[in-house]
Design an enzyme around this catalytic site. Structure first.
Site, PDB file in Angstrom:
ATOM      1  CB  VAL A   8      28.068 -39.584 -29.356  1.00 49.27           C
ATOM      2  CG1 VAL A   8      28.063 -40.020 -28.040  1.00 49.27           C
ATOM      3  CG2 VAL A   8      29.309 -39.387 -30.026  1.00 49.27           C
ATOM      4  CB  SER A   9      23.470 -37.365 -32.115  1.00 48.33           C
ATOM      5  OG  SER A   9      22.733 -38.598 -31.552  1.00 48.33           O
ATOM      6  CB  THR A  10      26.453 -33.714 -31.521  1.00 45.41           C
ATOM      7  OG1 THR A  10      26.637 -33.711 -30.212  1.00 45.41           O
ATOM      8  CG2 THR A  10      24.968 -33.622 -31.657  1.00 45.41           C
ATOM      9  CD  GLN A  13      25.877 -36.216 -28.044  1.00 36.79           C
ATOM     10  OE1 GLN A  13      25.696 -36.583 -29.297  1.00 36.79           O
ATOM     11  NE2 GLN A  13      24.921 -36.102 -27.090  1.00 36.79           N
TER      12      GLN A  13
END
Length: 194
Positions: A8-10, A13
């Protein structure tokens, strides 16, 4: 053996949906490697490195979607080529990627281009949002470490010559770079050379 990878990017999340999907595809919980808060456009990811190191000839690397593995077509191709060279299969959400199949290669490239396109759109929206916030005065940057009074006192101490930049930095609990920047700002505003 099935080795899973989730990303996940952040930081806010959640990986639960990807972990559940990987478990549904037969990956044991102990064989799932993750990256939390890292973008897919950056190839240097500890979880991905561990997943790639864990796979051996005859194993399968499992990801829920291609965009979890890479957000650029060149990276996706490099990873797929690296896996193929090791004799490792790539499972994309239940479909095995076959580099020898022309249709499989086409679909892989299309998915890779879509992932790259989505990443480009996200970057463009972020830049656009930051530009709007800047014009409205909402994007101000980082708060200065020193008040104007502190900075003036710091510059005066430097010009006094009794303290080194390192000592001044220690007194104000800032880095030497902060001291140098304050001195440079004063020099530019005064037209004075230090």
């Amino acid at each position: 053996m099935l080795i899973g990878y989730a990303r996940v990017s952040t930081a806010d999340q959640d990986l639960t949906a990807q972990r559940d999907a990987l478990a549904g595809l037969g990956v044991a919980a102990g064989n799932i490697h993750v990256d939390h808060g890292l973008t897919g456009t950056n190839r240097s990811r500890p979880g991905l490195d561990k997943a790639l190191a864990a796979v051996r000839a005859g194993d399968t690397l499992v990801v829920t979607k291609l965009d979890r593995l890479a957000r650029s077509l060149p990276d996706a191709r490099d990873i797929a080529d690296e896996l193929t060279a090791k004799g490792v299969a790539l499972n994309l959400g239940g479909a095995i990627y076959d580099p020898a199949d022309p249709v499989g290669r086409l679909l892989f490239n299309v998915l890779g281009m879509v992932a790259e396109f989505e990443a480009d759109l996200i970057r463009a929206r972020t830049r656009e949002g930051m530009a709007v916030a800047k014009t409205k005065g909402r994007l101000k940057g980082k708060k200065p470490k020193l008040t104007a009074k502190q900075e003036a006192a710091l510059v005066a101490m430097h010009h006094d010559g009794r303290h080194t930049s390192g000592e001044i930095a220690e007194m104000y609990n800032v880095s030497r770079a902060t001291v140098y920047r304050a001195i440079e700002r004063a020099r530019l505003s005064d037209g004075r050379s230090s």
